[in-house]
Write an enzyme that holds these catalytic residues in place. Sequence first.
Site, PDB file in Angstrom:
ATOM      1  CB  VAL A  14      -1.818 -23.845 -19.877  1.00  0.00           C
ATOM      2  CG1 VAL A  14      -0.692 -24.052 -20.873  1.00  0.00           C
ATOM      3  CG2 VAL A  14      -3.169 -23.820 -20.577  1.00  0.00           C
ATOM      4  CB  ALA A  18      10.715 -23.278 -16.380  1.00  0.00           C
ATOM      5  CG  LEU A  19      15.520 -22.056 -20.564  1.00  0.00           C
ATOM      6  CD1 LEU A  19      15.907 -20.818 -19.765  1.00  0.00           C
ATOM      7  CD2 LEU A  19      16.667 -23.057 -20.575  1.00  0.00           C
ATOM      8  N   GLY A  20      12.553 -20.444 -21.945  1.00  0.00           N
ATOM      9  CA  GLY A  20      12.136 -20.160 -23.313  1.00  0.00           C
ATOM     10  C   GLY A  20      13.185 -19.381 -24.075  1.00  0.00           C
ATOM     11  CG  LEU A  21      15.305 -18.721 -28.491  1.00  0.00           C
ATOM     12  CD1 LEU A  21      16.704 -18.448 -27.943  1.00  0.00           C
ATOM     13  CD2 LEU A  21      15.394 -19.435 -29.841  1.00  0.00           C
ATOM     14  CE1 TYR A  52       9.597  -8.323 -29.390  1.00  0.00           C
ATOM     15  CE2 TYR A  52       9.855 -10.700 -29.306  1.00  0.00           C
ATOM     16  CZ  TYR A  52       9.714  -9.486 -28.661  1.00  0.00           C
ATOM     17  OH  TYR A  52       9.701  -9.450 -27.279  1.00  0.00           O
ATOM     18  CG  HIS A 110       4.614  -6.043 -26.993  1.00  0.00           C
ATOM     19  ND1 HIS A 110       5.121  -6.556 -28.157  1.00  0.00           N
ATOM     20  CD2 HIS A 110       5.687  -5.819 -26.204  1.00  0.00           C
ATOM     21  CE1 HIS A 110       6.445  -6.622 -28.075  1.00  0.00           C
ATOM     22  NE2 HIS A 110       6.803  -6.177 -26.898  1.00  0.00           N
TER      23      HIS A 110
END
Length: 232
Positions: A14, A18-21, A52, A110
């Site tokens: 997969v 590379a950049l996540g919020l 969360y 987690h």
Amino acid sequence: MATDQPTLPLNHGVTMPALGLGVFQAAPDDTARAVETALRTGYRHIDTAAAYFNEHGVREGIRRSGLDRDDVFIETKVWINDYGFDATRHAFDKSAGKHGVETLDLLTLHQPIPTRFDLTLDAYRGLESLLADGKVRAIGVSNFTPQHLDRLLAKAEVVPAVNQIEIHPYFRQTPALEANQAHGITSQAWSPNGGITLCPGWGNDRRSTLDDPTVNDIAAAHGKTPAQVMLR
């Protein structure tokens, strides 16, 4: 998955943007606004967790963005009260339902439970079964030390795709990064801007990492912002 963002190849075949919020500590309504804005800006990776309590907000933000499901990489995490083979499979059902999807792109544990590692192993077996069933595209762990990884890999059939740990210039975790690399596990950073509060130190020494003189000197030398330097 169409995106202009750089991607990382995971060991499960997969690719992950590379950049996540990350939406830790965001209220559901704030989450929806942040996710919508991020996706309209160009983000294609959203990282949330059952603990969360804002997975519904992620779903609403994606809906408002107008993007197709296949254009967004959804990552979430199973909390420790849902550890165990059957419980973890049920945790997937709950998260998938809140997101309004049939498949999650990345599902992780987690954190380990060192005093009940048997339960942690049962939870990971649940993830492995979800991967085999095609309900998740990749599985992983979060906050695992090299010792935790060794205990997991001694029993696991599938090597985790990622290990999400705290990584930033103030907390490099070199042994963990090296252990992940040795096992072919992608190191995924949480709080990459210098910690949850952005304020290392104590008392009168506390300041935003984005005001750090060294970080700002590097940013000025390369024509970047302090945040870009921290992420790089």
